[in-house]
Design a protein around this motif. Structure first.
Motif, short mmCIF file in Angstrom:
data_model
loop_
_atom_site.label_atom_id
_atom_site.label_comp_id
_atom_site.label_asym_id
_atom_site.label_seq_id
_atom_site.Cartn_x
_atom_site.Cartn_y
_atom_site.Cartn_z
N TRP A 33 -5.93 -2.70 -2.25
CA TRP A 33 -5.89 -1.48 -1.45
C TRP A 33 -7.33 -1.14 -1.06
O TRP A 33 -7.98 -0.27 -1.66
N ASP A 70 -8.52 2.65 -0.52
CA ASP A 70 -7.86 3.63 -1.37
C ASP A 70 -8.86 4.74 -1.73
O ASP A 70 -9.83 4.49 -2.44
N THR A 80 3.55 8.56 -4.54
CA THR A 80 3.61 7.32 -3.76
C THR A 80 2.75 6.21 -4.34
O THR A 80 2.87 5.05 -3.93
N ARG A 81 1.89 6.54 -5.29
CA ARG A 81 0.96 5.54 -5.80
C ARG A 81 1.62 4.59 -6.81
O ARG A 81 1.05 3.54 -7.13
N ARG A 90 0.84 -1.20 0.00
CA ARG A 90 0.00 0.00 0.00
C ARG A 90 0.88 1.25 0.00
O ARG A 90 1.92 1.28 0.65
N PRO A 91 0.47 2.30 -0.70
CA PRO A 91 1.24 3.54 -0.65
C PRO A 91 1.17 4.16 0.73
O PRO A 91 0.15 4.08 1.43
N SER A 92 2.26 4.78 1.14
CA SER A 92 2.29 5.39 2.47
C SER A 92 1.36 6.60 2.57
O SER A 92 0.79 6.87 3.62
N HIS A 93 1.22 7.33 1.48
CA HIS A 93 0.33 8.50 1.42
C HIS A 93 -0.48 8.40 0.14
O HIS A 93 -0.10 8.96 -0.89
N VAL A 153 4.07 2.81 -6.28
CA VAL A 153 4.93 2.03 -5.41
C VAL A 153 5.40 0.75 -6.11
O VAL A 153 4.63 0.05 -6.75
#
Length: 541
Positions: A89, A92, A16-17, A7-10, A19
């Protein structure tokens, strides 16, 4: 490659998407996103398919693929892609928002709203989530909650220009004009040449713009760096302030320039439209008798030329305790588009082949799509003006519906159209001669259909209402099968959202001094000539 992607952190930050993707893959992802934005769906599809072969089931790739499918009107494929993305996710916010867009396109408004609200719940500090929720609530007619969401977006990001503009629009629709003015001014503080903000200020018809506004508008139009859309909107606003100040020649010049620029973006084809109207009339000449003559009796269609008083008559009807004012609904046209897709023939080519059962099915589909407007009251209005085109086929599709054809003096109505910026292009209102041709087509069609079905279609004269409000309102209610209610006489007190350019006007008592065309003298002769009316005897004052 991993069987599942971290999962992206932010998740609300684009960087971050992507990843676990390699730099070259990230570049191709960005290229695919640009291609979708620019409408190059074929190249975008090829890039995304190639990327998914290298990075199977990557949620961000699936999300972009879903956006592409939705743009291509493939909601089922878009839903499937987003379902796969959310399997990895689950919370999301971007995928939830996009899935809401898919469900809206598929007609499931309740599911769409639930998903948009869920996106805001999992990312409460994401201003674009609140903006998206507010924008969609506003489109769907939930204006009060839309204001709350848009206020949240503006508070989270005071520099989010579109949120301030839409907040102004929503406040106008609720009649909160001082607050709307502040929202539009906040947008102009961020971007003084924001055409949408000037459009909003100008559309508050009962509130004149100031001398300072006029000076600023004129100065903006002298700039060489204005975006064309902003220049057009500013031109319409300058026309409005000039008319308010009695500068009629200057108003006409500003509006003519703005309309000319608008028309160059997408010229109106008056001849093609005339042929289309004839084709609709011919196709609907022999409709099968309806299976259920009462189908659609919940609906009251208010049709006619824009700026003819249709919002006023809706406000009168919506003051009745049995009627919900739903404003300008797209559903009738969209049901016909759905049927055209199913038959693989454009409307009205398939009309002669449609059976009574087909028309009943389409009528029920329309009622299904508009059911939310009957949750509080049993009847509702649909006042999309151009629905006059379908008045003939409604005899088979929704035979129980009533149609109110609002007529205003054609020169006054035509001039009012010329002054109003319409966003859906091409539009007939950019030249006086096109306006005249459109009025001729509309009136001829409605006169023919009304003569065939006088109990189903009422010609409602705007000037007659001004002359004798009580008699006309009683007659209108009787035509709609509604008992008289005195609240309809005090329509301007009705507490409802009004989502048209007349939002300010219908919150005031009747104004019997609405005529403006005579002040422009011979400048409007092209309109009079096209309508076969006597020309002006005086030049512009």
């Amino acid at each position: 490659m991993p069987e599942s992607w971290p999962r992206p952190s932010h998740p609300i930050e684009p960087a971050t998407r992507a990843v676990a993707l390699l730099p070259p893959q990230m570049q191709r992802l960005e290229a695919a996103a640009r291609a979708i934005r620019d409408g190059a769906l074929g190249p975008a599809s090829q890039m995304l398919e190639s990327l998914l072969a290298e990075a199977p089931e990557h949620p961000e790739l699936l999300r972009l693929f879903a956006i592409l499918h939705l743009r291509a009107r493939r909601p089922d494929l878009a839903r499937a892609a987003l379902t796969r993305a959310l399997a990895q996710w689950p919370d999301d916010p971007l995928a939830l928002t996009d899935l809401g867009n898919v469900e809206q396109a598929a007609g499931d408004v309740d599911r769409a709203l639930a998903l948009w609200r869920q996106a805001c719940a999992v990312a409460p500090d994401y201003p674009m989530g609140w903006f998206n929720l507010g924008r969609n609530l506003q489109v769907l007619g939930f204006t009060g909650p839309a204001v709350e969401a848009l206020e949240r977006a503006c508070a989270l990001d005071p520099t989010l220009l579109p949120a301030h503009v839409l907040l102004g629009d929503a406040r106008v629709h609720l009649g909160r004009f001082e607050e709307a003015d502040r929202a539009y001014r906040a947008a102009l503080a961020l971007h003084p040449a924001c055409g949408d903000a000037w459009r909003g200020l100008a559309n508050m018809k009962t509130r004149p713009l100031s001398d300072a506004d006029r000076t600023q508008l004129a100065a903006l139009l002298r700039r060489a760096d204005l975006a064309e859309a902003d220049r057009i909107a500013i031109g319409f606003a300058l026309g409005k302030v000039n008319e308010d100040q009695g500068r009629h020649a200057e108003a006409f010049a500003a509006l003519s320039e703005a309309n000319a620029r608008q028309r160059r973006l997408a010229p109106w084809n008056a001849g093609g439209f005339h042929a289309f109207v004839d084709a609709v009339a011919a196709a609907g000449a022999r409709l099968p008798p309806p299976i259920d003559a009462s189908l659609g009796e919940e609906a009251i269609f208010i049709v006619g030329l824009p700026r003819s008083g249709s919002t006023l008559f809706e406000q009168i009807l919506a003051a009745h305790p049995q009627v919900e004012g739903a404003s300008e609904l797209p559903d009738l046209g969209e049901v016909l588009v759905e049927e055209s897709g199913r038959r693989r023939q454009p409307f009205p080519q398939w009309v002669p082949a449609a059976s009574a059962q087909d028309w009943q099915r389409l009528g029920r589909r329309y009622l299904e799509r508009t059911a939310r407007w009957r949750e509080r009251r049993p009847r509702f209005t649909d006042k999309l003006p151009e629905n006059w085109l379908y008045s003939g086929i409604l005899a088979a599709m929704l035979p129980g519906a009533r149609i109110v054809d609002v007529r205003r003096d054609p020169v006054e109505a035509g001039w009012s159209c010329f002054k109003q910026q319409f966003y859906r292009l091409p539009h007939f209102a950019c030249t006086l001669t096109d306006i005249a041709a459109y009025i001729r087509d509309y009136q001829a069609a409605m006169d023919r259909w009304q003569a065939l079905a006088p109990t189903r279609i009422r010609t409602q004269r705007y000037e007659a209402l001004l002359a004798d409000p009580q008699a006309e309102i009683r007659a209108l209610l009787a035509f709609c099968g509604l008992p008289f209610d005195a609240a309809c006489l005090d329509f301007h007190h009705a507490a409802r959202a009004v989502r048209t350019a007349s939002a300010a006007q219908v919150r005031q008592p009747l104004d019997r001094d609405t005529a403006r065309a005579t002040r422009y003298g011979k400048l409007l002769d092209p309109l009079r000539l096209g309508l076969g009316l006597p020309l002006a005897t005086e030049s512009t004052p």
